[in-house]
Write a protein that holds these residues in place. Sequence first.
Motif, PDB file in Angstrom:
ATOM      1  N   GLN A  15      10.291   5.027  -5.781  1.00 21.96           N
ATOM      2  CA  GLN A  15      10.295   4.326  -4.503  1.00 21.96           C
ATOM      3  C   GLN A  15       9.172   3.299  -4.455  1.00 21.96           C
ATOM      4  O   GLN A  15       9.336   2.204  -3.895  1.00 21.96           O
ATOM      5  CB  GLN A  15      10.169   5.308  -3.335  1.00 21.96           C
ATOM      6  CG  GLN A  15      10.335   4.612  -1.979  1.00 21.96           C
ATOM      7  CD  GLN A  15      10.560   5.573  -0.830  1.00 21.96           C
ATOM      8  OE1 GLN A  15      11.259   6.564  -0.973  1.00 21.96           O
ATOM      9  NE2 GLN A  15       9.964   5.270   0.300  1.00 21.96           N
ATOM     10  N   SER A  16       8.039   3.616  -5.033  1.00 19.05           N
ATOM     11  CA  SER A  16       6.937   2.654  -5.082  1.00 19.05           C
ATOM     12  C   SER A  16       7.311   1.436  -5.914  1.00 19.05           C
ATOM     13  O   SER A  16       6.976   0.290  -5.569  1.00 19.05           O
ATOM     14  CB  SER A  16       5.686   3.324  -5.660  1.00 19.05           C
ATOM     15  OG  SER A  16       5.275   4.416  -4.865  1.00 19.05           O
ATOM     16  N   LEU A  17       8.006   1.687  -7.024  1.00 16.68           N
ATOM     17  CA  LEU A  17       8.482   0.583  -7.848  1.00 16.68           C
ATOM     18  C   LEU A  17       9.396  -0.337  -7.050  1.00 16.68           C
ATOM     19  O   LEU A  17       9.338  -1.574  -7.193  1.00 16.68           O
ATOM     20  CB  LEU A  17       9.212   1.137  -9.072  1.00 16.68           C
ATOM     21  CG  LEU A  17       9.947   0.106  -9.949  1.00 16.68           C
ATOM     22  CD1 LEU A  17       8.961  -0.886 -10.564  1.00 16.68           C
ATOM     23  CD2 LEU A  17      10.756   0.803 -11.037  1.00 16.68           C
ATOM     24  N   ASP A  18      10.247   0.241  -6.200  1.00 20.08           N
ATOM     25  CA  ASP A  18      11.130  -0.575  -5.371  1.00 20.08           C
ATOM     26  C   ASP A  18      10.326  -1.542  -4.505  1.00 20.08           C
ATOM     27  O   ASP A  18      10.679  -2.724  -4.409  1.00 20.08           O
ATOM     28  CB  ASP A  18      11.982   0.319  -4.461  1.00 20.08           C
ATOM     29  CG  ASP A  18      13.059   1.074  -5.210  1.00 20.08           C
ATOM     30  OD1 ASP A  18      13.381   0.680  -6.348  1.00 20.08           O
ATOM     31  OD2 ASP A  18      13.565   2.067  -4.653  1.00 20.08           O
ATOM     32  N   TYR A  19       9.299  -1.045  -3.839  1.00 17.12           N
ATOM     33  CA  TYR A  19       8.506  -1.914  -2.965  1.00 17.12           C
ATOM     34  C   TYR A  19       7.905  -3.046  -3.788  1.00 17.12           C
ATOM     35  O   TYR A  19       7.948  -4.227  -3.416  1.00 17.12           O
ATOM     36  CB  TYR A  19       7.428  -1.099  -2.254  1.00 17.12           C
ATOM     37  CG  TYR A  19       6.813  -1.770  -1.030  1.00 17.12           C
ATOM     38  CD1 TYR A  19       7.097  -3.091  -0.693  1.00 17.12           C
ATOM     39  CD2 TYR A  19       5.937  -1.060  -0.205  1.00 17.12           C
ATOM     40  CE1 TYR A  19       6.545  -3.687   0.431  1.00 17.12           C
ATOM     41  CE2 TYR A  19       5.370  -1.649   0.916  1.00 17.12           C
ATOM     42  CZ  TYR A  19       5.676  -2.964   1.233  1.00 17.12           C
ATOM     43  OH  TYR A  19       5.109  -3.546   2.338  1.00 17.12           O
ATOM     44  N   ARG A  20       7.347  -2.705  -4.956  1.00 15.14           N
ATOM     45  CA  ARG A  20       6.732  -3.750  -5.773  1.00 15.14           C
ATOM     46  C   ARG A  20       7.763  -4.766  -6.250  1.00 15.14           C
ATOM     47  O   ARG A  20       7.515  -5.980  -6.262  1.00 15.14           O
ATOM     48  CB  ARG A  20       6.004  -3.142  -6.969  1.00 15.14           C
ATOM     49  CG  ARG A  20       5.149  -4.186  -7.712  1.00 15.14           C
ATOM     50  CD  ARG A  20       4.415  -3.590  -8.885  1.00 15.14           C
ATOM     51  NE  ARG A  20       5.312  -3.260 -10.002  1.00 15.14           N
ATOM     52  CZ  ARG A  20       4.873  -2.801 -11.170  1.00 15.14           C
ATOM     53  NH1 ARG A  20       3.558  -2.595 -11.362  1.00 15.14           N
ATOM     54  NH2 ARG A  20       5.725  -2.531 -12.131  1.00 15.14           N
ATOM     55  N   GLU A  21       8.935  -4.286  -6.636  1.00  7.37           N
ATOM     56  CA  GLU A  21       9.963  -5.199  -7.123  1.00  7.37           C
ATOM     57  C   GLU A  21      10.438  -6.123  -6.012  1.00  7.37           C
ATOM     58  O   GLU A  21      10.667  -7.314  -6.237  1.00  7.37           O
ATOM     59  CB  GLU A  21      11.131  -4.396  -7.694  1.00  7.37           C
ATOM     60  CG  GLU A  21      12.076  -5.203  -8.549  1.00  7.37           C
ATOM     61  CD  GLU A  21      11.460  -5.718  -9.837  1.00  7.37           C
ATOM     62  OE1 GLU A  21      11.947  -6.740 -10.363  1.00  7.37           O
ATOM     63  OE2 GLU A  21      10.484  -5.095 -10.315  1.00  7.37           O
ATOM     64  N   ALA A  71       2.383   5.034  -0.920  1.00  8.09           N
ATOM     65  CA  ALA A  71       2.205   4.982  -2.373  1.00  8.09           C
ATOM     66  C   ALA A  71       2.648   3.626  -2.906  1.00  8.09           C
ATOM     67  O   ALA A  71       2.028   3.071  -3.838  1.00  8.09           O
ATOM     68  CB  ALA A  71       3.001   6.100  -3.035  1.00  8.09           C
ATOM     69  N   GLY A  72       3.695   3.060  -2.322  1.00 15.56           N
ATOM     70  CA  GLY A  72       4.133   1.726  -2.716  1.00 15.56           C
ATOM     71  C   GLY A  72       3.129   0.664  -2.335  1.00 15.56           C
ATOM     72  O   GLY A  72       2.876  -0.288  -3.096  1.00 15.56           O
ATOM     73  N   VAL A  73       2.547   0.796  -1.144  1.00 12.96           N
ATOM     74  CA  VAL A  73       1.485  -0.126  -0.721  1.00 12.96           C
ATOM     75  C   VAL A  73       0.347  -0.095  -1.731  1.00 12.96           C
ATOM     76  O   VAL A  73      -0.183  -1.145  -2.142  1.00 12.96           O
ATOM     77  CB  VAL A  73       0.983   0.259   0.688  1.00 12.96           C
ATOM     78  CG1 VAL A  73      -0.271  -0.534   1.058  1.00 12.96           C
ATOM     79  CG2 VAL A  73       2.080   0.053   1.733  1.00 12.96           C
ATOM     80  N   ASP A  74      -0.014   1.096  -2.145  1.00 13.72           N
ATOM     81  CA  ASP A  74      -1.127   1.258  -3.080  1.00 13.72           C
ATOM     82  C   ASP A  74      -0.789   0.701  -4.459  1.00 13.72           C
ATOM     83  O   ASP A  74      -1.637   0.091  -5.130  1.00 13.72           O
ATOM     84  CB  ASP A  74      -1.496   2.739  -3.187  1.00 13.72           C
ATOM     85  CG  ASP A  74      -2.852   2.958  -3.840  1.00 13.72           C
ATOM     86  OD1 ASP A  74      -3.818   2.277  -3.443  1.00 13.72           O
ATOM     87  OD2 ASP A  74      -2.931   3.793  -4.756  1.00 13.72           O
TER      88      ASP A  74
END
Length: 421
Positions: free
Chosen positions: A172-178, A200-203
């Motif tokens: 899910q964090s990868l999704d935010y970054r992508e 965790a995605g923000v971080d």
Amino acid sequence: MNAVIDDLSWRGLLAHTTDLDALGAHFDEGPVKTYVGFDPTAPSIHMGNLVQIMVHRALQRAGHRPVLLVGGSTGLIGDPKQAGERVMNDVDVVAGWVERIRSQVGRLIDLDGPHAGTLVNNLDWTSGISALDFLRDVGKHFSVNRMLDREVVKSRLEAGISYTEFSYVLLQSLDYRELYRRYGVTLQTGGSDQWGNITAGVDLIRRSEGARVHALATPLLTKSDGVKFGKTESGTVWLDPEMTSPYAFHQYFLNAEDEMVVSYLKVFSERSHEEIDDIAAQQAEKPFLRVAQRALANDITDLVHGVGERQGAEAAAAALFGRSELRDLDARTLAAVATQLDAATVQVGETWPSVVDALAESGVVASRSAARRAIEEGGAYVNNMKVTEPDARLSQEDLLGGQMVIVRRGKKTVGALRIQR
């Protein structure tokens, strides 16, 4: 404070933010790309998902641009839940659910115009990543200590949690970054139970991109007894009309609790603050008129199923209680009514059941003797026609849609029978 934040706060849609003042300033800078994800763990989204759609509809009205993600990859894994390990669904099944959910959310967000929304599938960027690249590029930014500190993980440690579900937060964090990289997304929303995944995605973006992005979580809506809103004795309230009929959907909101209905109206209706305040005042003065329940049921059914389906649901309810003609209802609506009434199935041979039997079998009276009394007292109805003869029997002519019979005792106690021959 920013106007859209003020609106979300008034509607009870703010539980957590990474920094409320910074988010308000970010909104003031110009259009913001926002995102929310839906995992296809079922063929349809449900009421909890609709809360997030309402948030993004509000953001879109304020000039921001939503990105709605359907998790073709995360849906193959499943977010950890308190109850235990998820059953992994077949790849082809999940792919079918992805398309169904894309169609649902695509109807609820404007995909055209100056603030057009975008639909994406995270399988598009995860399917080509090797395990080695994923561990080097994403996993290195995560502390196992922090992952273990998540509430859902801590609750599962004693019984056991698979590495697959434990690692969901990385995906899910990868999704935010992508989405940050591809579309410039700088805000993710979700329910408060997703707060650990979202932050965790923000971080991850801060660590790997050196950028500041934002997060917003909504409260989990509950009934007054603490049960999740959108849950019934028979299961979840789905947005798919084949899983929860428009009639049952409309009825669910018509039956909202007096003490909670205005809170639900603020979340699920797009009426102005002033109009909702006026409805709240009417509700407080004369709760028996159920003004707020009708506004809630009509607004949300119009949004999800359309005005025509809502009018059909209202017509079905009116017909059930003798205010219009039952025979005008189509077979699909009759079937939905029968399901909602938990219709009993009766086998008919050479002899049709008596009305006394029908009243008792349907559950509208406690016994055959009570059914007989209801007839003698003038309070028994078959398809809204008063029955006056205690020995009366059903017949072929009583069937609605070829198989249904609606029985009623008095003004409010309604039941149904499915007749099989």
